[in-house]
Design an enzyme around this catalytic site. Sequence first.
Site, mmCIF file in Angstrom:
data_model
loop_
_atom_site.group_PDB
_atom_site.id
_atom_site.type_symbol
_atom_site.label_atom_id
_atom_site.label_comp_id
_atom_site.label_asym_id
_atom_site.label_seq_id
_atom_site.Cartn_x
_atom_site.Cartn_y
_atom_site.Cartn_z
ATOM 1 N NE ARG A 55 -36.211 12.406 46.105
ATOM 2 C CZ ARG A 55 -37.223 12.848 46.625
ATOM 3 N NH1 ARG A 55 -38.202 13.556 46.408
ATOM 4 N NH2 ARG A 55 -37.519 12.510 47.819
ATOM 5 C CE LYS A 83 -36.211 -14.191 58.667
ATOM 6 N NZ LYS A 83 -36.468 -15.289 57.796
ATOM 7 N NE ARG A 105 -30.224 5.961 48.935
ATOM 8 C CZ ARG A 105 -31.048 6.998 48.769
ATOM 9 N NH1 ARG A 105 -32.115 7.457 49.584
ATOM 10 N NH2 ARG A 105 -30.765 7.980 47.726
HETATM 11 N N1 CP Z 1 -32.284 12.406 46.082
HETATM 12 C C1 CP Z 1 -32.438 11.325 46.572
HETATM 13 O O1 CP Z 1 -31.406 10.460 46.775
HETATM 14 O O2 CP Z 1 -33.732 11.169 47.013
HETATM 15 P P1 CP Z 1 -34.277 9.676 47.697
HETATM 16 O O3 CP Z 1 -33.835 9.710 49.099
HETATM 17 O O4 CP Z 1 -35.726 9.791 47.724
HETATM 18 O O5 CP Z 1 -33.646 8.653 46.782
#
Ligand code: CP
Length: 306
Positions: A55, A83, A105
């Site tokens: 998402r 690497k 992320r």
């Molecule tokens: N809700 C959410 O962060 O989903 P994903 O891990 O798919 O990004």
Amino acid sequence: MKHLLTTKELTRDEAELILDVTEQMAEAVTGREVPKLPALRGRTVVNLFFEDSTRTRTSFETAAKRLSADVVNFAAKTSSISKGESLRDTALTLQAMGADAVVIRHPAAGAPQRLTEWIDGAVLNAGDGTHAHPTQALLDAYTMKRRLGAIEGRTVAIVGDILHSRVARSNVWLLSKLGANVRLVGPPTLLPKDIDEWPVEVGYDLDASLKGVDAVMMLRVQRERMHAAFFPTANEYARLYGLDERRLRLLPDHAIVMHPGPMNRGMEIAATVADSPRATITEQVTNGVWVRMAVLYLLLTNGASR
Ligand code: CP
């Protein structure tokens, strides 16, 4: 506001501005033959994902493209990180290429904060370890505002694996700031030790905790982050903390059922509940695009200082 790292550091005014601009983005794009605005033409947004995502990554990509930005998707598994390249060297490379915003992320809490030391552009946290996931909380808040009319004075139960949940943490800080009453419900083993310091009520009995709520948010049991036995069996967890049809009937008629996804159907939420008209799960995904458009727009055009 130069970056978006946590909801804890947002002021109430900043959070409300993001929700207002989200509404404007939804209105500006919905129903248009070409659902695009020129606001970020010539800007580059990099998606830097060190953890899997369905998402969030696609939502940021869609949001940036709807604002006419150029988007670079950078997956750690297929980059020079495999690497041994460090986060700092990766950041310096993106900086040299002229990234205006980096959406990151990362499994380590605090990685987005570190990135701000090496990148001149805006850093947007798309989830760091168990720490924060601010755009998820903003899209949840926007969904509640649309469905419930307001957030101030509403009661929201967040249920399940609170301990490992960046979604729960970000929602607690945002919703309490916006005037909601937040109830956290789960087994004692899946509640953080410092929970007494959070602005929440705590419950262990799900049936009792569902009384009088306006929204119930079910959390994914994050088995990949569990290195010990936090509950006896999946069946036992579902019996005590799963939202099934019997529990759905305990909710007030107007209450909504939320889940950030991905879901463990049959564990924290029954498949029939996830697919019921009370559930806002796909609506949350749609709203996530508007929220991320708003955040990218505000950060990249200095609109947040309006
Ligand atoms: N809700 C959410 O962060 O989903 P994903 O891990 O798919 O990004």
